[in-house]
Design an enzyme around this catalytic site. Sequence first.
Site, short mmCIF file in Angstrom:
data_model
loop_
_atom_site.label_atom_id
_atom_site.label_comp_id
_atom_site.label_asym_id
_atom_site.label_seq_id
_atom_site.Cartn_x
_atom_site.Cartn_y
_atom_site.Cartn_z
N ARG A 1 134.50 -48.63 19.29
CA ARG A 1 134.41 -47.30 18.68
C ARG A 1 135.58 -46.45 19.11
O ARG A 1 136.22 -46.71 20.14
CB ARG A 1 133.09 -46.64 19.02
CG ARG A 1 132.87 -46.33 20.48
CD ARG A 1 131.42 -46.00 20.78
NE ARG A 1 130.94 -44.83 20.08
CZ ARG A 1 129.88 -44.83 19.25
NH1 ARG A 1 129.20 -45.92 19.03
NH2 ARG A 1 129.50 -43.72 18.66
N GLU B 1 123.52 -42.52 9.64
CA GLU B 1 122.18 -41.94 9.69
C GLU B 1 122.33 -40.44 9.40
O GLU B 1 123.13 -39.77 10.06
CB GLU B 1 121.57 -42.15 11.09
CG GLU B 1 120.16 -41.62 11.15
CD GLU B 1 119.48 -41.78 12.50
OE1 GLU B 1 120.09 -42.38 13.41
OE2 GLU B 1 118.36 -41.29 12.63
N LYS C 1 126.35 -37.41 18.45
CA LYS C 1 125.76 -36.45 17.51
C LYS C 1 124.76 -35.54 18.21
O LYS C 1 124.63 -34.37 17.87
CB LYS C 1 125.10 -37.19 16.35
CG LYS C 1 126.12 -37.64 15.32
CD LYS C 1 125.45 -38.06 14.03
CE LYS C 1 125.19 -39.53 14.02
NZ LYS C 1 124.66 -40.04 12.75
#
Length: 568
Positions: free
Chosen positions: A270, A44, A280
């Site tokens: 992850r 994104e 983020k």
Amino acid sequence: MDENKKTDFDTTETAVPSNFIRFIIDRDLESGKHTKVITRFPPEPNGYLHIGHAKSICLNFGLARDYKGVCHLRFDDTNPVKEDVEYVDSIMEDVRWLGFDWQDKLFYASDYFDRLYSFAEYLITEGKAYVCHQTPDEVRAYRGTLTQPGKNSPYRDRSVEENLELFRAMRDGKFAEGECSLRAKIDMASPNLNLRDPVIYRIKKAHHHRTGDKWQIYPMYDYTHCISDALEGITHSICTLEFEDHRPLYDWCLDQLPVPCHPQQIEFARLNLAYTVMSKRKLLELVQQKYVSGWDDPRMPTIAGMRRRGYTPSAIRDFSERIGVSKANSIVDYELLQFCLREDLNKSAKRLMVVLDPIRLTIQNYPENQIESFDADNNPEDPNAGQRKVAFTKHLMIEADDFAENPAKGWFRMAPGMEVRLKHAYYVTCNEVIKDEHGKVVELICSYDPESRGGGTADNRRVKGTIHWVSEKHTRPIEVRIYDQLFTLYDTSAGDPDKDYKEYLNTDSLKVIPNALAELEINNAEIGERFQFLRQGYFCKDKDSTPERPVFNRIVPLRDSWAKQQKK
Ligand code: ATP
Ligand code: MG
């Protein structure tokens, strides 16, 4: 002295290590389910990429490379409010820098907005979606909990005609943000909360960086992602573990719709790296509130930050390979990344002598105005790297901590009466220590053995310590930036819940040495060029450099064998 450290890690070269994802792909190719592997990396564009993304990039692009398939780069740009072309550009730069190529397979979820919209109307027509006038708060309240089923929305049984009309009105801007949404009609009692009539379209009166003001409704991630995968013919849609619970929704959407194929979603754990954050939102906050100098601050776990610091793409790829792919969340030690960096830089970095914290060394028996020139190997690991000249004179500078007035047992560096080798040059022995009025050592008076030119003598006497130096008159002052971890917590998710994560910022993460002294060869360094400063570590010339004041970032220290010995 061995600068090239041994390690605790497994250094054996393996071919590509297998993992459960490769196993699935192998099986799919064998059974004929697929003939070509198509993966995708779907960021994104709402921030810069970080080392966690690098793992995902290496995995997705790496699989495509190894199976002779292709990996798409797809911007998942469904939230116009947070997205920006600056991020799109940085992401493309970072993926390329890591050494990967999406060929002509560059996509944007926003390219599919028209088709996503048609599919939504299709769902409505099939009685599988409805316009719901509950407010976001009501939607939440009706959703139930993990232990309690949800309740049906009072708008759930609207007719197809009414839903179509309302959805078109949503599209045409007839409603305000939050007034209504389009929801999939699945099961409010499902044990999986994601299947409790999830919102698939919401109203957002926002300008989109690609579609401009065309849309006032935007599709939600879960709805968009599976359809984008299917439209692109993705075979294996690899994502992180938190999407495991979303997989039933991924499959539900594709099962309802006339899409060309049904990709398989596969989840992996992850990457979490010790002493840093990967969110983020948090990274953006550190940038915006100026805790760091920008997205490319060399302390940031961003790819831009690592690039500026001097990390190499191949070290990052090696790191991604070594951490492997698993289903279990864990934290990876920073030392592994450092190990990969040293492995890579040792092969390629040019060696230079730089004194970070200088004290003067004067050689009594060396002629006052004599200048000798020594040939120094640019890289002992690389015979093609050539040599350079280093000037040697009566007055030198050496590292303050290479001298100990009262050495402990096992000390091999400079001390009163002890003989050491000056790298590339002569043996010297310290005869006298000069101090200032505070008792600080400022100069060492030594004598040298002219026989030892080049670092050895006819009698083969043993001189264990070798130290680096620069000639006082032949140096260039440089600024050196030494970085430490950004956070003080090994596991940054394990802080006191009453404390903000920023309270765990390491206040000593940047140490500036304004006047280190480098041999003159440093004048040829270019921005981004990487060096080994002998016995110190690897350094990279920073973009903040000016002609008057070159700046160097420490990429990673060499192992300090002395410090290690002290610990034992
Ligand atoms: P957010 O969705 O909160 O903005 P994100 O980290 O999920 O953040 P995306 O841009 O959606 O960011 O991520 C792109 C891809 O990178 C996704 O496939 C995601 O699973 C993967 N990814 C993100 N963080 C990590 C990580 N720490 N380790 C491995 N893969 C990651
Ligand atoms: Mg995401």
